[in-house]
Design a protein around this motif. Structure first.
Motif, PDB file in Angstrom:
ATOM      1  N   LEU A   1       0.831  -1.327  -0.211  1.00 13.76           N
ATOM      2  CA  LEU A   1       0.117   0.131  -0.019  1.00 13.76           C
ATOM      3  C   LEU A   1       0.846   1.199  -0.128  1.00 13.76           C
ATOM      4  CD1 LEU A   1      -2.800  -1.196   2.693  1.00 13.76           C
ATOM      5  CD2 LEU A   1      -2.973  -0.761  -0.139  1.00 13.76           C
TER       6      LEU A   1
ATOM      7  N   GLN B   1       0.755   4.296  -2.737  1.00 17.02           N
ATOM      8  CA  GLN B   1       0.799   5.466  -2.667  1.00 17.02           C
ATOM      9  C   GLN B   1       1.736   6.320  -3.363  1.00 17.02           C
ATOM     10  OE1 GLN B   1      -0.929   6.589   1.288  1.00 17.02           O
ATOM     11  NE2 GLN B   1      -0.299   4.577   1.860  1.00 17.02           N
TER      12      GLN B   1
ATOM     13  N   THR C   1      -6.200   5.617  -1.251  1.00 21.10           N
ATOM     14  CA  THR C   1      -5.272   4.600  -0.814  1.00 21.10           C
ATOM     15  C   THR C   1      -4.858   4.748   0.373  1.00 21.10           C
ATOM     16  OG1 THR C   1      -4.643   4.092  -3.081  1.00 21.10           O
ATOM     17  CG2 THR C   1      -3.168   3.152  -1.387  1.00 21.10           C
TER      18      THR C   1
END
Length: 185
Positions: free
Chosen positions: A46, A50, A84
């Motif tokens: 994640l 980003q 996100t």
């Protein structure tokens, strides 16, 4: 120095460097909480997502003329980044402690991209307004006619590699190694 030069200097020499240092501070928070043992490699993915979501508008600003199309791309990727970020914090907070310090760093990491896009919009208001029917939007993507100074670009890309790319790849690798050790043991 006129207002546009001041805004450009704030964007180039304050917003972008501070954002990079905040990203590194966030990495240090993850390391301190032993992310590899808690939320693991999935949270690291994640973080990399980003980074990639914000790399698109930053690279566009560094190398492309700011047109209506570039501003639209920046806005879309900013929205994706925010979505996100929400997913990331929801995932992480259920699996590890997210300290007040890390929460504050997250605030900085959310506001500086917005600040950057707002500064770009302020510097290129007609291109932004054209997206809403106040003029004809130029949706083209083309290299800057007057490139940013090479020393600035090299410095920012080097800082990005040192403060973002390498640390977050290390975080991912650490998480994958921990997962593999756990699966074998």
């Amino acid at each position: 120095m006129g207002p546009n030069e001041v805004l450009r200097a704030i964007l180039m020499y304050f917003v972008l460097p501070l954002w990079l240092f905040a990203g590194f501070a966030d990495y240090l928070c993850h390391r301190a909480t032993h992310i590899e043992r808690t939320s693991g490699w999935k949270e690291s993915v994640l973080h990399i997502a980003q980074f990639a979501e914000m790399a698109v508008p930053v690279l566009a600003a560094l190398f492309l003329e700011i047109t209506s199309g570039v501003i639209l791309v920046m806005i879309v990727f900013l929205i994706l980044h925010e979505a996100t970020a929400i997913w990331d914090v929801s995932y992480a907070s259920a699996r590890r402690e997210v300290s007040p310090t890390e929460q504050h760093i997250h605030s900085v990491l959310e506001m500086l991209p917005l600040t950057g896009v707002l500064l770009v919009i302020a510097l290129h208001w007609p291109a932004f307004a054209a997206l809403f029917g106040y003029g004809t939007p130029d949706l083209s993507l083309r290299l800057k006619q007057s490139p940013l100074p090479l020393a600035y670009i090299v410095t920012m890309l080097t800082l990005t590699a040192l403060l973002e790319v390498l640390p977050y790849l290390e975080e991912l690798i650490r998480g994958l190694r921990y997962r593999d050790r756990r699966l074998k043991g």
